[in-house]
Scaffold this active site. Structure first.
Site, mmCIF file in Angstrom:
data_model
loop_
_atom_site.group_PDB
_atom_site.id
_atom_site.type_symbol
_atom_site.label_atom_id
_atom_site.label_comp_id
_atom_site.label_asym_id
_atom_site.label_seq_id
_atom_site.Cartn_x
_atom_site.Cartn_y
_atom_site.Cartn_z
ATOM 1 N N ASP A 153 -3.518 -9.696 3.020
ATOM 2 C CA ASP A 153 -2.968 -8.379 3.342
ATOM 3 C C ASP A 153 -1.572 -8.441 3.959
ATOM 4 O O ASP A 153 -0.867 -7.436 3.969
ATOM 5 C CB ASP A 153 -3.902 -7.643 4.313
ATOM 6 N N ARG A 188 0.597 6.214 -21.853
ATOM 7 C CA ARG A 188 -0.522 6.584 -20.980
ATOM 8 C C ARG A 188 -0.161 6.321 -19.527
ATOM 9 O O ARG A 188 0.717 5.509 -19.214
ATOM 10 C CB ARG A 188 -1.752 5.770 -21.387
ATOM 11 N N MET A 195 -5.355 -4.090 -2.828
ATOM 12 C CA MET A 195 -5.889 -4.328 -1.495
ATOM 13 C C MET A 195 -4.790 -4.228 -0.425
ATOM 14 O O MET A 195 -3.641 -3.943 -0.729
ATOM 15 C CB MET A 195 -6.555 -5.698 -1.439
ATOM 16 N N ARG A 280 -6.142 6.560 -16.621
ATOM 17 C CA ARG A 280 -7.074 5.465 -16.365
ATOM 18 C C ARG A 280 -6.849 4.892 -14.962
ATOM 19 O O ARG A 280 -5.724 4.855 -14.474
ATOM 20 C CB ARG A 280 -6.898 4.350 -17.392
ATOM 21 N N HIS A 651 13.620 -26.941 -20.094
ATOM 22 C CA HIS A 651 14.042 -25.555 -19.898
ATOM 23 C C HIS A 651 12.899 -24.573 -19.684
ATOM 24 O O HIS A 651 13.163 -23.383 -19.482
ATOM 25 C CB HIS A 651 14.912 -25.113 -21.073
ATOM 26 N N GLN A 654 13.410 -22.612 -16.634
ATOM 27 C CA GLN A 654 14.316 -21.467 -16.627
ATOM 28 C C GLN A 654 13.699 -20.235 -17.269
ATOM 29 O O GLN A 654 14.248 -19.148 -17.145
ATOM 30 C CB GLN A 654 15.613 -21.810 -17.383
#
Length: 752
Positions: A153, A188, A195, A280, A651, A654
């Site tokens: 938290d 949508r 949390m 949703r 790479h 990167q």
């Protein structure tokens, strides 16, 4: 008299707890103490017997990358009673333990301090009852306590970050990135609950990192009674502007100005009723605290674990309990109960609806991030103020690509447009500035850029010189550029310095210039951390975790080569985060005597049941002792004991989607860059300022560009002072072989 210390994990689990346990055990053993793990938290402390076990060096091998806590955790109601705590003291004394490292939340740490305060009374009672002899009580007159905050938290005062919070942000960001793609496909709206209990850190930072359209946190509820309509209005406007998805992030403790809970289900109903579309809900739940810890959490846990051991071993009867945390990029210790009291004060302020105090107590970074978030979630910018001085500034990249560059451009564009300014994007860095590839950018130009890796504007390592300077001056004048923002690495700093030095010859260069550090090498002066370095480090750690699984199955040593050029940041920090037993750095060099010692150590280890060898080499550690040479040398000397493989990560370091840390750092640096440009135009000087921005001691700092040569080792392109090199002794100590190795009595380790 033997010194004995115990370590326990308590409360909710958090990624990184195992790394902390490993650090406590090995640091304690290294300093000559006996270390005991107390299984199942305070419950195990009360039960005693098999719940309290002596630990050896190799008992914590192979746990650095594991989530949860291998020694278990539990909430104990019995520990809340005086009798329960007396049993805990008795069990500690039976094992001779009078120093305790507790890894948990504020409740667990408060319980530890209570045990410390009652210690003398418990001693007296246990002696009186005959449960312990007087001589035992005399040898253990006090209990020393050090606490590490294990909580996703990030809700504890006294540390900038708690163990597990960064890993939780990784889980949230990955989930929201995935949700955003399906949301965009269907146009949508999704409501995502995260949390955090009464702390909005996870919601706030994930909102910035993912480019969410609305964020609700408990510390600063919507400042209007009809906030629902305002939220819907912002989402409608965004869709009209061309956005295909809407993400609303709700902290589990979110509330309105009157203290009424704002739940994800309530937000869903409001959106469905007022937007007239299906919405949703995704409640991420405990997936946020699961899985392997991020690189940051492994390193934080390791450093605080070592510091906790030093704290309890140095303690005297007059010492108080300490909380070990990180503040301004340094490990610090503060009085435990002072930190607990301030944490409770924040919750009390929110309960009293004193949100201004709660925000202030969360700290400077939290407030700064909240201000940035409030602008970024807007569907469209504020209109320019009549008569306002509108700054027309160019934004470009320079140097290699670094994950987070796009997040920086997005923040710079939106924050500046919202303030009425005119950002101009330059394609392919200074090559584009030379060739005149400039185009004005608007609010929606950067829509969806936050999670995207690479550099959408393009970049190059071009450092202008000769006729290039004339071309740049001409294009700055033709496009009426008032200022320059360079987001990149050492090539960008060199180019900016070149423009600054050529002002006498080219008056067009006498404009404010601000450089923002963005390089995976983290090799720039004026900033402790650069955009992209955290992502590169996590990419290395993820690959090495997989390599270790392969190696364990085959009795194998891996030599892993990582980037960084002549700067050892990635190599050293990845060694700390993966438990590599050797790291080769250019700063230290490689000597033949070192290689002989490394070979002897590998051979001894594999002869005694070792199954894995892991060496990390900075790509430019030594021009002769290359990665291939080291692998061939180890293979030859290892004989039939082990084989050797090479992994040149290249790479991939990167690439990839930027981590939440890099996304939020990019937003903060870009915000400070825009503010600096405004300040530059508010104060008129004959010579326009040219500076580098950076994160130093936890705060945004400004370094004049002319100081860069003094701060930089130009030959090796790294800062003269490298703060991470102070961590080298810790990495060496944790990775060395077991000094108490007894092959006949110890199982084979999966790690060093």
């Amino acid at each position: 008299m033997d010194t004995r210390l115990g370590v326990l994990t308590s409360g909710g689990d958090a990624p990184g707890m195992n790394a902390a346990v490993r650090a406590v055990v090995r640091a304690g053993l290294d300093r000559g103490a006996d270390v005991y793990a107390i299984y199942d938290g305070y419950h195990g402390l009360i039960e005693g017997e098999s719940h309290i076990r002596k630990m050896g060096w190799n008992d914590v091998g192979g746990i650095l990358h594991r989530g949860g806590t291998i020694i278990g955790t539990a909430r104990s109601e019995e520990f809340r009673t005086l009798e329960g705590r007396r049993r805990a003291v008795r069990n500690l004394l039976r094992h001779g333990i009078d120093r305790l490292v507790v890894i948990g939340g504020d409740g667990s740490l408060t319980g530890a301090n209570l045990l410390r305060q009652e210690w003398a009374d418990h001693l007296q009672a246990l002696v009186a009852s005959g449960e312990i002899p007087q001589e035992i009580a005399a040898r253990h007159p006090f209990l020393a306590i050090a606490g590490l905050v294990g909580s996703i938290d990030n809700d504890m005062h006294g540390t900038d970050m708690t163990i597990g919070a960064d890993s939780a942000l990784h889980r949230i960001t990955a989930a929201v990135d995935a949700i955003a793609s399906t949301a965009a496909s269907h146009q949508r709206t999704f409501v995502v609950e995260v949390m955090g209990r009464r702390c909005g850190y996870l919601a706030l930072m994930s909102g910035i990192a993912t480019g969410a359209e609305w964020v609700l946190i408990p510390e600063n509820p919507p400042d209007m009674d009809n906030w629902e309509e305002r939220m819907c209005q912002v989402l409608r406007e965004g869709m009209r502007m061309g956005r295909r998805d809407n993400i609303v992030i709700v902290a589990e403790g979110a509330q309105d100005r009157h203290g009424n809970p704002i739940t994800s289900e309530y937000v869903r109903r409001v959106l469905e009723e007022r937007l007239g579309e299906e919405v949703r809900v995704t409640v991420l739940g405990h997936v946020q605290r699961g899985g392997p810890p991020s690189a940051f959490d492994r390193i934080l846990s390791t450093l605080t674990g070592v510091a906790a051991v030093e704290t309890v071993l140095e303690a005297t009867a007059e010492s108080e309990a300490y909380l070990i945390g990180i503040h301004e990029n340094k490990i610090v210790r503060q009085p435990l109960m002072e930190c607990v009291a301030k944490t409770h004060a924040i919750n009390a302020a929110m309960a009293a609806q004193d949100f201004e105090t709660a925000m202030a107590m969360r700290g400077r970074t939290f407030q700064e991030s909240f201000r940035i978030m409030r602008t970024l979630v807007r569907a469209m910018p504020h209109p320019p103020t009549p008569g306002q001085r509108r700054i027309r500034f160019a934004i470009l990249h320079a140097g290699g690509p670094a994950p987070g560059m796009n997040a920086a451009v997005r923040a710079a564009v939106r924050l500046s447009v919202d303030r009425g300014h005119l950002p101009v994007g330059v394609q392919r860095g200074f090559r584009g500035l030379i060739q005149g590839h400039l185009e004005e950018m608007g609010w929606m130009s950067v829509n969806g850029w936050a999670p995207v890796g690479g550099a959408e504007l393009g970049t190059s390592r071009k450092v202008p010189g000769g006729s290039d300077l004339y071309a740049i001056a001409r294009n700055l004048e033709e496009h009426q550029i008032d200022a320059l923002m360079i987001i990149g690495g050492w090539a960008g700093y060199q180019a900016a310095l070149r423009l600054y030095q050529e002002r006498e010859n080219y008056p067009a260069f006498n404009i404010p210039i601000v450089c923002i550090p963005a390089t995976i090498n983290n090799n720039l002066p004026g900033s402790e951390l650069s955009i992209g370095a955290d992502t590169a480090l996590n990419s290395i750690v993820e690959v090495v975790d997989k390599i270790k699984q392969s190696a364990v199955a085959s009795n194998r040593c891996f030599v892993v080569e990582v980037m960084g050029r002549y700067c050892g940041y990635l190599a050293l920090m990845s060694a700390l985060a993966t438990g590599a037993e050797r790291v080769y750095l250019h700063e230290e060099g490689i000597r033949l005597a070192d290689l002989e010692a490394d070979i002897a150590q590998l051979i001894r280890g594999f002869q005694h049941g070792k199954r894995l060898g892991l060496m990390i080499r900075n790509e430019n550690a030594n021009p002769l002792y290359t990665t291939s040479f080291l692998a061939a040398l180890f293979e030859e000397e290892g004989g039939d004991l082990f084989d050797v493989r090479i992994a040149v990560l290249g790479h991939l370091q990167q690439g990839g989607s930027p981590t939440p840390f890099d996304r939020t750092l990019a937003a903060r640096l870009a915000a400070r860059g825009v503010e600096f440009l405004e300040e530059s135009f508010a104060t008129h000087h004959a010579e326009a300022p040219a500076v580098c921005l950076g994160l130093q001691h936890g705060a945004m700092q400004v370094t004049p560009l002319e100081q860069i040569p003094r701060l930089m080792d130009e030959r090796y392109q790294r800062p003269r002072e490298q703060w991470w090199m102070s961590l080298r002794p810790i990495a060496s100590m944790l990775a060395k072989p077991d000094p108490y190795f007894q092959p006949e009595s110890r199982p084979a380790s999966h790690e060093e």
